[in-house]
Design a protein around this motif. Structure first.
Motif: not given
Length: 325
Positions: A44, A48, A52, A110, A112-113, A115, A241, A245-246
């Motif tokens: 994940k 992510e 980015s 899930e 992240t769509k 940010t 960021e 998120i993680c």
């Protein structure tokens, strides 16, 4: 600009970008490399991260493609950008290929769509490349050269990680083809080119930037240099960021601090140079320990050699004969 033998020589655009972004580059490199092991262990987190960076690359590549294909693009602007328009180095498609191979380890993880940092990067690149399209030279130099240089180290780390997992799972020797097809390395692979061909592609990009800079006005050149710093700041914003998120911030901050302290050179201040004691305090502790241990070892070695020389009968005899003469 720098002076050599009394003559002033102008740096090439690429070299000047490297010069003014050196500290930003060094810091970002240490931060990314400290987080890479975490990403390799967590699908994940890696997904992510790819997401980015894909926004960063696809945004400026889309702008570059748009200016090249748009009939209303001014001829001089088009001429500048055509020098760095090399489809073989474009990464948008490779990001998509890598993203398909990485997915969350469970349904709870899930993705992240959207940010704030990703949105900021997207909006900044759209605005900057619309108002001053020549700054795309900064993105081409900073982001593509990063893949040709440091990106190859990341590629090797990803391949090793994938090979170890495959080897442990199958308890057998991993075929060479498995190393080349490890998930997540498409980004760092240029259409299956050999190392020599990749170097030629890198040189083509470097030559293109040199040719493009000849068409820039002094003001445009300054804008490209300024945007080069922005490229690193945008990238740093994305990485910061990702920690949130993680959920890796506490771990990576400690790792980054340790890595930074061990890699960054220590330069004594003017005040420190006037005092030997204060200068020593500014040295890295490990370096001081190494110096002390080295001095002690050398002292013991010299003392031992002197002992052998004094206690040796032949040495003593030679000494007496020498005094007699």
């Amino acid at each position: 600009m720098f002076s050599s033998s009394g003559n002033t020589k102008k740096l090439s655009l690429g070299d000047e970008i490297n010069y003014i972004t050196a500290s930003l580059h060094h810091e970002l490199n240490m931060i990314i490399m400290s987080r890479l092991p975490l990403g390799l262990k967590n699908p994940k987190a890696f997904h992510e991260g790819l997401t980015s960076f894909s926004i960063l690359y696809s945004s400026f590549e889309s702008a570059l493609d748009s200016h090249i294909r748009n009939p209303s693009t001014p001829s001089r602007t088009r001429a500048i950008l055509e020098h760095v328009y090399i489809p073989a180095v474009h990464r948008a498609a490779t990001f998509e290929a890598d993203l398909k191979k990485y997915s969350p380890s469970s349904e709870k993880d899930e993705l992240t769509k959207g940010t704030p940092a990703r949105a900021h990067v997207l909006n900044h690149i759209r605005r900057a490349t619309t108002e001053t399209p020549h700054v795309l030279l900064a993105y081409c130099h900073c982001l593509y050269m990063a893949l040709f240089a440091g990106g190859q180290h990341i590629k090797a780390a990803i391949a090793r990680s994938a090979v170890r997992k495959l080897d442990l799972a199958q308890h057998q020797t991993v075929p060479e083809e498995a190393k080349k097809s490890a998930p997540g390395i498409a980004l760092f692979t240029f259409d299956g080119r050999s190392t020599k061909e990749e170097q030629e592609l890198r040189q083509k990009l470097r030559d293109g930037i040199r040719q493009a800079e000849e068409l820039l006005t002094p003001k445009e050149r300054a804008e490209v240099l300024a945007e080069s710093c922005e490229v690193f700041k945008l990238t740093r914003r994305l990485v910061d960021e990702l920690d949130g998120i993680c959920g890796t911030a506490p771990t990576v901050l400690v790792a980054t601090k340790q890595y930074t302290e061990s890699e960054s050179p220590t330069v004594p201040s003017v005040e420190g140079q006037t005092s030997g004691r204060s200068w020593i305090k500014r040295l890295d502790r490990k370096r001081v320990e190494t110096m002390v241990k080295g001095f002690v070892c050398v002292s013991f070695l010299v003392g031992y050699l002197m002992y052998l020389n004094i206690s040796s009968p032949s040495a003593a005899t030679e000494g007496l004969e020498g005094n007699g003469n």
